[in-house]
Design a protein around this motif. Structure first.
Motif, PDB file in Angstrom:
ATOM      1  N   SER A 171      10.083   6.725   7.455  1.00 43.56           N
ATOM      2  CA  SER A 171       8.882   6.530   8.276  1.00 43.56           C
ATOM      3  C   SER A 171       8.137   5.240   7.942  1.00 43.56           C
ATOM      4  O   SER A 171       7.278   4.796   8.712  1.00 43.56           O
ATOM      5  CB  SER A 171       7.938   7.725   8.114  1.00 43.56           C
ATOM      6  OG  SER A 171       7.497   7.836   6.766  1.00 43.56           O
ATOM      7  N   SER A 172       8.459   4.627   6.816  1.00 44.98           N
ATOM      8  CA  SER A 172       7.783   3.385   6.417  1.00 44.98           C
ATOM      9  C   SER A 172       8.306   2.165   7.159  1.00 44.98           C
ATOM     10  O   SER A 172       7.690   1.090   7.075  1.00 44.98           O
ATOM     11  CB  SER A 172       7.959   3.159   4.916  1.00 44.98           C
ATOM     12  OG  SER A 172       9.339   2.950   4.606  1.00 44.98           O
ATOM     13  N   SER A 182       5.866  -0.073   9.005  1.00 43.28           N
ATOM     14  CA  SER A 182       4.902  -0.781   8.157  1.00 43.28           C
ATOM     15  C   SER A 182       5.516  -2.036   7.548  1.00 43.28           C
ATOM     16  O   SER A 182       4.789  -2.941   7.115  1.00 43.28           O
ATOM     17  CB  SER A 182       4.377   0.138   7.053  1.00 43.28           C
ATOM     18  OG  SER A 182       5.389   0.439   6.100  1.00 43.28           O
ATOM     19  N   HIS A 183       6.845  -2.113   7.528  1.00 44.89           N
ATOM     20  CA  HIS A 183       7.537  -3.302   7.028  1.00 44.89           C
ATOM     21  C   HIS A 183       7.935  -4.246   8.163  1.00 44.89           C
ATOM     22  O   HIS A 183       8.586  -5.268   7.907  1.00 44.89           O
ATOM     23  CB  HIS A 183       8.776  -2.898   6.240  1.00 44.89           C
ATOM     24  CG  HIS A 183       8.460  -2.198   4.954  1.00 44.89           C
ATOM     25  ND1 HIS A 183       7.901  -2.840   3.873  1.00 44.89           N
ATOM     26  CD2 HIS A 183       8.616  -0.901   4.577  1.00 44.89           C
ATOM     27  CE1 HIS A 183       7.725  -1.976   2.878  1.00 44.89           C
ATOM     28  NE2 HIS A 183       8.156  -0.789   3.273  1.00 44.89           N
ATOM     29  N   SER A 200       9.253   6.928  -0.964  1.00 42.45           N
ATOM     30  CA  SER A 200       8.690   5.689  -1.504  1.00 42.45           C
ATOM     31  C   SER A 200       9.791   4.720  -1.915  1.00 42.45           C
ATOM     32  O   SER A 200       9.693   3.505  -1.670  1.00 42.45           O
ATOM     33  CB  SER A 200       7.800   6.026  -2.706  1.00 42.45           C
ATOM     34  OG  SER A 200       7.299   4.851  -3.305  1.00 42.45           O
ATOM     35  N   SER A 214      11.192   3.185   1.118  1.00 42.05           N
ATOM     36  CA  SER A 214      10.292   2.152   1.627  1.00 42.05           C
ATOM     37  C   SER A 214      10.584   0.817   0.942  1.00 42.05           C
ATOM     38  O   SER A 214      10.667  -0.238   1.601  1.00 42.05           O
ATOM     39  CB  SER A 214       8.834   2.566   1.390  1.00 42.05           C
ATOM     40  OG  SER A 214       7.943   1.549   1.817  1.00 42.05           O
TER      41      SER A 214
END
Length: 294
Positions: A62-63, A66-67, A269, A272
């Motif tokens: 899901s990250s 954001s990247h 994490s 990510s």
């Protein structure tokens, strides 16, 4: 044909505020919107029918937005339609009427019960109580499969136009029982590049190296080299690279209860950071390729 769900979109694109890296992430098998109508036609209960799901893989990645990369997520379940197949891999024995002549009814995946409209989940668990109509099977392809791939193609084309190249990461999970080689190694991750045909070898090696640096056991291609999506969209000579990533479910979910393990958030994490490092690795690879071409 009954709609899959009256309340959910069939799939969604989670867009970054601004796309800043030439990556597209895709989670085609993590959908978990099972309609009551579908369940009523199945031999399986609402728990057992989830056995072919890539549990929570969309959450693990899901990250990505954001990247700076879009993430395409299926909400429909793989047991209903499998978009990681050819569009018409259909088992004639599943349908009450004749299928069109262009249907591929003899592939290895169809024989195994895992065609575009699957016959089974997990270890030979039959899905349906009776046959489906040919019209219903074809309608699922028209209303779900084709729109999904049209969306994926648009994301890939847009990214390729923006950056001159694109990396598709096709995100999956595998049973904890999977073993590799004579030593019965249990890999944490498998990176599939269709034996070097769907992506740059440097990109594959970067993925393996990053995961290995985190302490994971990561192997290449066996037993999962990549499915239809990886094979179909990976065209390295045209700047279109596709990798399949398989995550061992046992490291993040209890496969008996389907409950997330305590360190689920930790793995998310780590992934990510994987997304960020893959983008950095690709920038270096692309730059080296450009210098070599001068």
């Amino acid at each position: 044909m009954q709609p899959l769900s009256a309340t959910c979109e069939l799939f969604e694109v989670r867009e970054p505020v601004e796309q800043s890296i030439p990556f597209v992430y895709n989670s085609p098998h993590s959908g978990r919107a099972y309609s009551q109508a579908f369940l009523e036609r199945s031999k399986l209960d609402a728990f057992s029918i989830r056995r072919s799901e890539d549990y929570f893989v969309d959450e693990l990645f899901s990250s990505a937005p954001s990247h700076g990369a879009p993430l395409l997520v299926a909400n429909f379940p793989r047991a209903y339609v499998d978009v990681n197949r050819e569009p018409y891999e259909l088992d004639p024995r599943m349908f009450s009427g004749p299928l069109p002549s262009y249907v591929n009814g003899h592939s290895v995946r169809v024989a195994g019960g895992l065609g575009t409209i699957p016959r089974i989940v997990a270890e030979n668990m039959e899905i349906y109580q009776g046959r489906l109509s040919a019209e219903e099977g074809l309608a699922r392809i028209e209303t779900i499969y084709k729109p999904y791939h049209a969306c994926l193609r648009r994301l890939i084309a847009k990214t390729h136009t923006m950056f001159g190249s694109v990396v598709l990461i096709d995100c999956h999970s595998m049973p904890g029982s999977v073993r590799v080689g004579a030593g019965a190694l249990r890999p944490d991750f498998i990176i599939g590049d269709r034996y070097g045909t769907s992506a740059s070898a440097d990109l594959t090696h970067a993925a393996l190296q990053i995961l290995g640096d985190y302490g994971f056991t990561a192997v290449r291609n066996k037993p999962y080299a990549g499915g239809f999506i990886t094979e179909h969209y990976g065209r390295p000579a045209r700047g279109l690279h596709a990798l399949q990533i398989e995550i061992n479910r046992a490291i993040y979910v209890d496969e008996q209860t389907l409950e997330k393990r305590a360190d689920f958030a930790l793995l998310a994490s780590v992934l990510s950071r994987f997304v960020a490092q893959m983008a950095g690795a690709w920038a270096g690879i692309a730059n080296d390729d450009a210098l070599a071409a001068e």
